[in-house]
Scaffold this active site. Structure first.
Site, PDB file in Angstrom:
ATOM      1  N   LYS A 193       0.892  -1.167   0.000  1.00 14.05           N
ATOM      2  CA  LYS A 193       0.000   0.000   0.000  1.00 14.05           C
ATOM      3  C   LYS A 193       0.928   1.214   0.000  1.00 14.05           C
ATOM      4  O   LYS A 193       1.202   1.824   1.032  1.00 14.05           O
ATOM      5  CB  LYS A 193      -0.921  -0.047   1.220  1.00 14.05           C
TER       6      LYS A 193
HETATM    7  N1  PPE Z   1      -7.975  -1.607  -2.996  1.00 13.57           N
HETATM    8  C1  PPE Z   1      -7.412  -0.386  -2.948  1.00 13.57           C
HETATM    9  C2  PPE Z   1      -6.717   0.118  -4.146  1.00 13.57           C
HETATM   10  C3  PPE Z   1      -7.503   0.361  -1.771  1.00 13.57           C
HETATM   11  O1  PPE Z   1      -6.937   1.561  -1.726  1.00 13.57           O
HETATM   12  C4  PPE Z   1      -8.202  -0.152  -0.657  1.00 13.57           C
HETATM   13  C5  PPE Z   1      -8.327   0.649   0.593  1.00 13.57           C
HETATM   14  C6  PPE Z   1      -8.767  -1.436  -0.752  1.00 13.57           C
HETATM   15  C7  PPE Z   1      -8.633  -2.137  -1.940  1.00 13.57           C
HETATM   16  C8  PPE Z   1      -9.459  -2.082   0.405  1.00 13.57           C
HETATM   17  O2  PPE Z   1      -8.526  -2.429   1.416  1.00 13.57           O
HETATM   18  P1  PPE Z   1      -8.915  -2.517   2.966  1.00 13.57           P
HETATM   19  O3  PPE Z   1      -9.150  -1.130   3.433  1.00 13.57           O
HETATM   20  O4  PPE Z   1      -7.761  -3.169   3.597  1.00 13.57           O
HETATM   21  O5  PPE Z   1     -10.149  -3.342   3.038  1.00 13.57           O
HETATM   22  N2  PPE Z   1      -8.403   2.026   0.413  1.00 13.57           N
HETATM   23  C9  PPE Z   1      -8.142   2.925   1.525  1.00 13.57           C
HETATM   24  C10 PPE Z   1      -7.913   4.306   0.986  1.00 13.57           C
HETATM   25  C11 PPE Z   1      -8.933   5.352   1.124  1.00 13.57           C
HETATM   26  C12 PPE Z   1      -8.466   6.732   0.701  1.00 13.57           C
HETATM   27  O6  PPE Z   1      -9.092   7.316  -0.204  1.00 13.57           O
HETATM   28  O7  PPE Z   1      -7.518   7.247   1.295  1.00 13.57           O
HETATM   29  C13 PPE Z   1      -9.180   2.775   2.614  1.00 13.57           C
HETATM   30  O8  PPE Z   1     -10.284   2.293   2.373  1.00 13.57           O
HETATM   31  O9  PPE Z   1      -8.858   3.120   3.747  1.00 13.57           O
END
Ligand code: PPE
Length: 308
Positions: free
Chosen positions: A162
């Site tokens: 990330k």
């Molecule tokens: N894919 C991507 C590309 C992504 O950024 C997130 C989280 C997810 C999947 C889901 O991952 P998880 O949160 O572990 O379930 N995106 C974060 C960024 C938000 C932002 O705009 O800043 C979030 O949901 O916190």
């Protein structure tokens, strides 16, 4: 999408709590120039018993350390120290519910791509953040549009990290989708299979079977993992499988998952409404169980809560 206002009392920065206005960095901070930083996003919820708990804090921090390892960045704190920092910054700001943003980045000192001497700095900030994809999104669902931006190849940017720089791809897709009146972008991988949203994983439902793309070019979402466990526990078959965009065109239901987006139903893909009412029965069930888990109402998932 935009957050509701970031100002709080304090931000944890490099080992101590500092007042909001003092949590500043130099313009020559290395990460600002080249985008090499790693971050997390977590949410803290108020539970039934009145206590607040961060959802899967240690899993998120483990991913932060994984991200750093992929990028050869040495975070100068232990996971346990950062877990304490997360709890502390929630407590000190007096927020019962909030979003948490741990960030590890390179400070100033040396410039150039291969610089290795810059200090790794770490911040944890919190702020209140409502529904990620719009006020009604959790109830009414969102409209997706297949993006003209392709999810990056896993040998260009690595999706298990990330990493801040990875988000340029997401941001361009998000701009494009919103400029054209959609709620979110649906990103395909380099082979044209469905990958994820700009900031969410995706699930598709047909004939009672749930599918989600495998971990090839997507972020291994913590919410995705939680939802897969919830579905398995509810005896709903869930498969990790590549599928093309037309799997969404003929879906009974679809939903997106993420820390910020939680479980957001999809209402329309490329201007085509989905078959079932939104949220569909399986989406609604997942939303209910996930909601219970977040707020400490389901004993099966209490190990996911880190009380602050
Ligand atoms: N894919 C991507 C590309 C992504 O950024 C997130 C989280 C997810 C999947 C889901 O991952 P998880 O949160 O572990 O379930 N995106 C974060 C960024 C938000 C932002 O705009 O800043 C979030 O949901 O916190």
């Amino acid at each position: 999408m935009a957050s509701d206002g970031l100002r709080t009392e304090a931000i944890w920065l490099d080992g101590t709590l500092v007042p909001y206005d003092e949590a500043k960095v130099h313009v020559l901070s290395h990460s600002l120039h080249y985008g090499l930083a790693v971050f997390e996003g977590m949410r803290c919820y108020r539970c039934e018993d009145g206590r607040s708990a961060i959802f899967r804090c240690r899993e998120h921090l483990r991913r932060l350390f994984d991200s750093a390892r992929i990028l050869e960045m040495a975070i100068p704190y232990s996971l346990e120290e950062l877990a304490q920092a997360c709890a502390e910054v929630v407590r000190v700001n007096g927020l019962a519910e909030c979003y948490l943003r741990p960030l590890a980045f390179y400070g100033e000192g040396e410039m150039g791509l291969a610089a290795r001497s810059n200090k790794v700095r770490v911040a944890v900030a919190v702020w209140p953040w409502g529904a990620y994809l719009g006020a009604d999104s959790l109830r009414k669902g969102v409209r997706l549009k297949t993006s003209s931006f392709v999810r990056f190849h896993h040998n260009s940017f690595m999706s298990y990290a990330k990493a801040s720089g990875n988000y340029i791809n997401s941001i361009l897709a998000a701009y494009e989708a919103r400029r054209n009146g959609y709620d979110e972008a649906l990103m395909l991988d380099v082979n044209g299979f469905v990958a994820e949203g700009s900031g969410e994983n995706i699930f598709v439902v047909r004939d009672g079977v749930v599918r989600t793309p495998p971990l090839t070019s997507i972020l291994p979402g913590i919410t995705r993992d939680a939802v897969m466990k919830i579905l398995a526990d509810a005896s709903v078959p869930v498969l990790e499988q590549l599928f093309p965009r037309d799997a969404l065109y003929i879906a009974d239901e679809a939903f997106m998952t993420g820390t910020a987006a939680e479980v957001t139903p999809v209402r329309e893909v490329d201007d085509r409404p989905l078959e079932a009412e939104v949220p569909g029965p399986i989406t609604r069930r997942v939303q209910e169980i996930f909601g219970a888990a977040l707020h400490g109402r389901d004993p099966r998932y209490r190990q996911w809560l880190c009380y602050v």
